[in-house]
Design a protein around this motif. Structure first.
Motif, PDB file in Angstrom:
ATOM      1  N   SER A   1       4.830  11.941  -0.476  1.00 29.23           N
ATOM      2  CA  SER A   1       4.083  11.167   0.504  1.00 29.23           C
ATOM      3  C   SER A   1       4.998  10.790   1.663  1.00 29.23           C
ATOM      4  O   SER A   1       6.202  10.561   1.467  1.00 29.23           O
ATOM      5  CB  SER A   1       3.521   9.890  -0.133  1.00 29.23           C
ATOM      6  OG  SER A   1       2.593  10.226  -1.154  1.00 29.23           O
TER       7      SER A   1
ATOM      8  N   TYR B   1       0.565  10.819   5.131  1.00 29.47           N
ATOM      9  CA  TYR B   1       0.310  12.053   4.385  1.00 29.47           C
ATOM     10  C   TYR B   1       0.507  11.750   2.909  1.00 29.47           C
ATOM     11  O   TYR B   1       1.529  11.229   2.493  1.00 29.47           O
ATOM     12  CB  TYR B   1       1.268  13.163   4.826  1.00 29.47           C
ATOM     13  CG  TYR B   1       1.171  14.390   3.963  1.00 29.47           C
ATOM     14  CD1 TYR B   1       0.087  15.271   4.097  1.00 29.47           C
ATOM     15  CD2 TYR B   1       2.135  14.666   2.997  1.00 29.47           C
ATOM     16  CE1 TYR B   1      -0.020  16.384   3.281  1.00 29.47           C
ATOM     17  CE2 TYR B   1       2.034  15.784   2.178  1.00 29.47           C
ATOM     18  CZ  TYR B   1       0.947  16.641   2.328  1.00 29.47           C
ATOM     19  OH  TYR B   1       0.848  17.746   1.512  1.00 29.47           O
ATOM     20  N   ARG B   2      -0.511  12.069   2.116  1.00 29.85           N
ATOM     21  CA  ARG B   2      -0.408  11.854   0.670  1.00 29.85           C
ATOM     22  C   ARG B   2      -0.354  13.221  -0.017  1.00 29.85           C
ATOM     23  O   ARG B   2      -1.233  14.048   0.183  1.00 29.85           O
ATOM     24  CB  ARG B   2      -1.628  11.117   0.141  1.00 29.85           C
ATOM     25  CG  ARG B   2      -1.805   9.711   0.672  1.00 29.85           C
ATOM     26  CD  ARG B   2      -3.085   9.133   0.067  1.00 29.85           C
ATOM     27  NE  ARG B   2      -3.616   8.009   0.827  1.00 29.85           N
ATOM     28  CZ  ARG B   2      -3.298   6.754   0.588  1.00 29.85           C
ATOM     29  NH1 ARG B   2      -2.441   6.465  -0.357  1.00 29.85           N
ATOM     30  NH2 ARG B   2      -3.842   5.796   1.302  1.00 29.85           N
ATOM     31  N   GLY B   3       0.656  13.417  -0.780  1.00 33.28           N
ATOM     32  CA  GLY B   3       0.805  14.671  -1.489  1.00 33.28           C
ATOM     33  C   GLY B   3       1.883  14.518  -2.535  1.00 33.28           C
ATOM     34  O   GLY B   3       2.222  13.389  -2.928  1.00 33.28           O
TER      35      GLY B   3
ATOM     36  N   SER C   1      -7.924  14.734   7.022  1.00 30.49           N
ATOM     37  CA  SER C   1      -8.116  15.718   5.951  1.00 30.49           C
ATOM     38  C   SER C   1      -7.979  14.948   4.642  1.00 30.49           C
ATOM     39  O   SER C   1      -7.639  13.760   4.649  1.00 30.49           O
ATOM     40  CB  SER C   1      -7.055  16.821   6.058  1.00 30.49           C
ATOM     41  OG  SER C   1      -5.797  16.310   5.669  1.00 30.49           O
ATOM     42  N   PRO C   2      -8.263  15.599   3.518  1.00 26.87           N
ATOM     43  CA  PRO C   2      -8.129  14.867   2.243  1.00 26.87           C
ATOM     44  C   PRO C   2      -6.724  14.296   2.041  1.00 26.87           C
ATOM     45  O   PRO C   2      -6.552  13.295   1.353  1.00 26.87           O
ATOM     46  CB  PRO C   2      -8.458  15.927   1.188  1.00 26.87           C
ATOM     47  CG  PRO C   2      -9.339  16.896   1.897  1.00 26.87           C
ATOM     48  CD  PRO C   2      -8.843  16.938   3.310  1.00 26.87           C
ATOM     49  N   ASP C   3      -5.731  14.910   2.649  1.00 25.88           N
ATOM     50  CA  ASP C   3      -4.341  14.460   2.430  1.00 25.88           C
ATOM     51  C   ASP C   3      -3.766  13.682   3.607  1.00 25.88           C
ATOM     52  O   ASP C   3      -2.703  13.080   3.479  1.00 25.88           O
ATOM     53  CB  ASP C   3      -3.431  15.666   2.175  1.00 25.88           C
ATOM     54  CG  ASP C   3      -3.831  16.418   0.929  1.00 25.88           C
ATOM     55  OD1 ASP C   3      -4.369  15.754   0.007  1.00 25.88           O
ATOM     56  OD2 ASP C   3      -3.622  17.634   0.887  1.00 25.88           O
ATOM     57  N   PHE C   4      -4.411  13.729   4.725  1.00 27.14           N
ATOM     58  CA  PHE C   4      -3.781  13.192   5.944  1.00 27.14           C
ATOM     59  C   PHE C   4      -4.745  12.250   6.668  1.00 27.14           C
ATOM     60  O   PHE C   4      -5.937  12.557   6.830  1.00 27.14           O
ATOM     61  CB  PHE C   4      -3.384  14.337   6.885  1.00 27.14           C
ATOM     62  CG  PHE C   4      -2.671  13.881   8.121  1.00 27.14           C
ATOM     63  CD1 PHE C   4      -1.405  13.302   8.040  1.00 27.14           C
ATOM     64  CD2 PHE C   4      -3.259  14.016   9.370  1.00 27.14           C
ATOM     65  CE1 PHE C   4      -0.753  12.883   9.183  1.00 27.14           C
ATOM     66  CE2 PHE C   4      -2.600  13.596  10.518  1.00 27.14           C
ATOM     67  CZ  PHE C   4      -1.336  13.025  10.417  1.00 27.14           C
TER      68      PHE C   4
END
Lengths: 596, 249
Positions: B156, B151-153, B120-123
């Motif tokens: 992270s 995971y980036r958010g 996904s865009p974050d994972f």
């Protein structure tokens, strides 16, 4: 259920009883399931050419000659060496006569271990570094091989060692001649350094060391190891040598000591004399005329004498004699079973005859064994022993059993023949061989004295004594000191030098790795500045992860890293970094290569 | 997070009594900036450095990026690395040798191949293969397969399982698995005290990385970094004790 338990209870002891004692060494048992070419067999490091080389123990003396699948190479009573077909191991283990069998494991010479063990590299490295230059080591022994590269130097850098570090060689066993007269000697012959270098150029030496003992001792004290790549470097490899090939009579030994100190006086150099010899005559308290004379030489600074202590700390000494003609001892047992050992130089052979109180007698030639059964008891004679690796001597073994107390047995011994040096003590490089005993310990101390005298030439013998005994290392093996077995402890030059060259202010901890790569443990020597409050050894991975830390005792000594983390996990083969961290700063970083 | 506890416990059992330091060579290849940031690169992995730190960080990368480091580790050994990343893929090499000063010869070489896959865009997840070649004093070869997630958010988080599958490089010395977790709630560019929790399996000997400092600077597509984790202090001061490198992106 109950019946089953009873059955198990009956069967288990029976099975254990039928199983009997284990006859195969653990590594041989493993081999039963593996081929000799398997990695396991390779890893065990066994000798497996033309069969497996083993040592065996049998129930009866001489039984090894008849064991199936075993080819003996030597049999000494109930012990034997030889080859066994690995496929026949199981069958051999079933023979009732066999008690135990183990593989012949490889031994190794240890000068490359013992010299670092006593801390000589610490003094080589300094500061101030010294390898014994400016000192004399005098060896009074069986002579020296002046052509041996370990005592030669390459002065012009052309790769050929044309020079000699032996300044004088006095061969007391040669007829007078050459340059003997200038030294005021009435016997033997002296070779100067120039004459020895001429002999090196010609490739022939007029004086030889047929025993090899003196060359061995000199190599430990001051050999430079240039004859091999194996690292057999002596304690003081840059010291010069004076060698006396002695007749081993006390007067000649005293002449030799006098000769060495006189030459040192003329050259203005400190000198340590090594006497790897001794005897069991006299009162053993330092009051014999010989011992007094030896002491009298130590009347000024820059002189020391090191004497071997003997190899009999655990044994009572009962009798000794020099046998030049047939000699008879009368043994009167005070018990029903008596053991006697007759030691003699390994290159000599003696015929021994045992006569029972009733007149029955048997004679055993060198290399043989004998048995005499009489109404007064039985005698077992073994005259076939190899040289004892502790001192190089052979022994004739006599066992009397079932004898009557008070009856007299006569043992007559006569010199039989000269023998050559055994090949099995010689190393593959052909230039070094193995010997053990205090004859070999003494030159370690002599080399140590040379290093200390190199640092401070005007040390007196008692100052050297204080330094060596004060710096000696005491561990669990040594126990309380002094004691008859270990003396004041293990020779430790880092500690000994502390009493002579104190640590300069601002000194940092020092650390030395004794060998690399390592496969079981890494051994370090360390030295801490005198006023160090705390210090610890740390071991890191190459990326700086701390794996191991251990507090260090003040002063210095040896410390081991068991190739584990502080949590008890083994470390993998690879590169690691060791360093001492203390309140006086850190030591230089050492690289430890672990390779199993 | 129950599954993570089970995984850590499982790896811990596997790691009991196992050998420590087998793949240490590859840690040398960590980007200088990552080292200076005290291992926070697990959760910040990107570009060529992600190949060494966390292959999941390779996901979403576009264009060619190069990274190279060379240095004398604590003045004792020469270590050099090179890594290239190109659109989800990364390849690199590591080399460690002792200077020819008459001591024990020592040479190790390593090669890496990694892939990052965006979920996904974050994972994203990633995998990496490592080949370890011991040249001196004895020649042996081994390898390991590693798995990773990122995971980036706002916060992270990263997970890397090293040695999920492995072939021992040295006979009778197993290459044990290990698990590292990392999260980062805030980031101050250039100098950091990140929250890093490498969770080793019990007994594996892996120790928490302490904080350090890692200044970096850049111009255009060039960047450089220097790192000095505090744990290295007994081993010397920068530059001998630090790690430095150069990156082109």
């Amino acid at each position: 259920m109950k019946r089953n338990l009873v059955l198990i209870a009956l069967v288990l002891p029976l099975a254990i009883a039928l199983g009997g004692p284990e006859k195969l060494a653990p590594d041989l048992r493993l081999l039963l399931q593996h081929d000799l070419s398997s990695p396991l067999a390779q890893g065990l490091g066994l000798q497996a050419e033309d069969g497996l080389r083993v040592l065996i123990w049998t129930r009866e003396a001489g039984a090894a000659w008849e064991l199936p699948g075993f080819t003996p190479s030597g049999v000494w009573g109930t012990l034997a060496t030889g080859w066994v077909d690995p496929a026949a191991l199981s069958r051999l283990a079933e023979v009732p006569e066999l008690l135990y069998i183990e593989p012949a494991r490889r031994l190794r010479p240890s000068l490359d271990v013992s010299v670092p063990e006593v801390g000589a590299p610490v003094l080589w490295a300094g500061p101030p570094g010294t390898r014994g230059g400016g000192t004399l080591v005098a060896i009074v022994d069986s002579g020296i091989d002046p052509l041996h590269p370990d005592f030669r130097v390459d002065r012009d850098g052309d790769g050929w060692e044309e020079g000699s570090r032996i300044l004088f060689l006095w061969d007391q066993t040669l007829s007078p001649g050459g340059s003997t007269a200038p030294w005021g000697l009435s016997y033997g012959r002296v070779f100067t350094q120039g004459e020895l270098e001429a002999q090196i150029a010609s490739g022939y030496s007029e004086s030889s060391d047929t025993l090899g003992h003196g060359t061995h001792v000199a190599g430990i004290a001051a050999g430079d190891g240039s004859s091999s790549t194996a690292g057999y470097v002596g304690v003081a490899p840059e010291a010069n040598l004076i060698v006396v090939k002695t007749t081993f009579y006390e007067d000649a030994v005293l002449d030799a000591v006098s000769f060495a100190f006189d030459r040192a006086e003329e050259l203005g150099l400190p000198c340590v004399v090594n006497l790897s010899l001794g005897g069991h005559s006299g009162p053993h308290d330092g009051t014999s005329l010989f011992e007094r004379a030896v002491d009298a030489f130590l009347d000024r600074p820059g002189r020391a004498i090191v004497v071997a202590a003997g190899n009999e700390a655990q044994e009572g000494i009962h009798v000794g004699a020099e046998v030049h003609s047939p000699t008879t001892w009368h043994l009167v047992p005070e018990a029903s079973s008596v053991t006697a050992r007759f030691w003699h130089p390994f290159q000599l052979g003696f015929t021994v005859e045992v006569a029972a109180p009733g007149g029955e007698r048997t004679s055993v030639l060198p290399g043989g064994q004998g048995y005499l059964a009489t109404p007064a008891g039985q005698a077992w004679i073994d005259n076939s022993g190899y040289p004892d690796p502790r001192n190089g001597d052979r022994q004739i073994f006599l066992q009397l059993t079932g004898v009557s107390s008070g009856a007299s047995w006569a043992i007559t011994s006569a010199l039989s023949a000269a023998a050559s040096a055994p090949d099995w003590l010689r190393l593959p490089d052909g230039r070094h061989f193995m010997l053990l005993g205090t004859s070999m310990s003494a030159p370690h101390v002599a080399g140590a004295c040379a290093l200390l005298l190199s640092l401070e030439p005007n040390l007196s013998w008692d100052e050297l004594w204080d330094a060596l005994t004060g710096g000696a290392r005491v561990d669990g093996f040594v126990g309380q000191v002094p004691n008859p077995g270990w003396g004041w402890g293990k020779l430790a030059l880092p500690g000994a030098s502390e009493g002579i060259v104190p640590s300069p202010s601002g000194a940092r901890p020092r650390l030395w790795l004794l060998e690399s790569p390592v496969d079981r443990e890494a051994r370090f020597l360390y030295q801490l500045p005198r006023d160090t409050g705390w210090a610890e050894l740390r071991v890191y991975t190459i990326t700086g992860r701390l794996l191991w830390r251990q507090a260090l005792e003040p002063g210095g000594g040896e410390i081991h890293w068991p190739l584990m983390t502080s949590r008890g996990n083994p470390v993998a083969s690879g590169l690691y970094l060791a360093v001492i961290v203390s309140d006086r700063g850190t030591s230089t970083i050492l690289r430890v290569v672990v390779q199993r | 997070m129950r599954w993570a506890r089970v995984l850590v416990l499982g790896l811990g059992v596997l790691g009991l009594g196992s050998y420590v330091g087998t793949g240490e060579l590859f840690s040398l290849g960590l980007d200088a900036w990552d080292a200076g940031m005290a291992g926070a690169g697990l959760a910040l992995a990107s570009g060529p450095g992600a190949l060494l730190a966390n292959p999941a960080g390779l996901a979403g990368e576009t264009g060619l990026q190069l990274s190279s480091t060379f240095g004398s580790t604590f003045g004792q050994a020469s270590a050099s690395t090179a890594a290239v990343s190109l659109a989800w893929l990364g390849v690199g090499g590591v080399r460690l040798s002792l200077p020819p000063d008459g001591g024990t010869p020592f040479l190790q070489e390593g090669a890496l191949l990694g892939v990052g896959i965006p979920i996904s865009p974050d994972f994203s997840i990633g995998a990496r293969g490592r080949l370890l070649h011991l040249v001196y004093p004895e020649e042996h070869t081994g390898g390991a397969l590693d798995l990773a997630a990122l995971y980036r958010g706002p916060v992270s988080a990263a997970l890397v399982v090293e040695g999920a599958l492995a072939k021992d490089p040295t006979p009778r010395e197993e290459w044990p698995p290990s698990l590292s977790l990392d999260s980062l709630s805030s980031f101050l560019w250039g100098i950091s005290s990140p929250a890093t929790w490498p969770l080793p399996p019990p007994g594996s000997g892996r120790m928490p990385l302490p904080s350090g400092w890692g200044p970096s600077c850049g111009w255009g597509s060039w960047g450089c970094g220097a790192g000095y984790p505090r744990s290295l202090r007994p081993l010397g001061c920068p530059p001998a004790g630090g790690i430095s490198g150069l990156t082109w992106r």
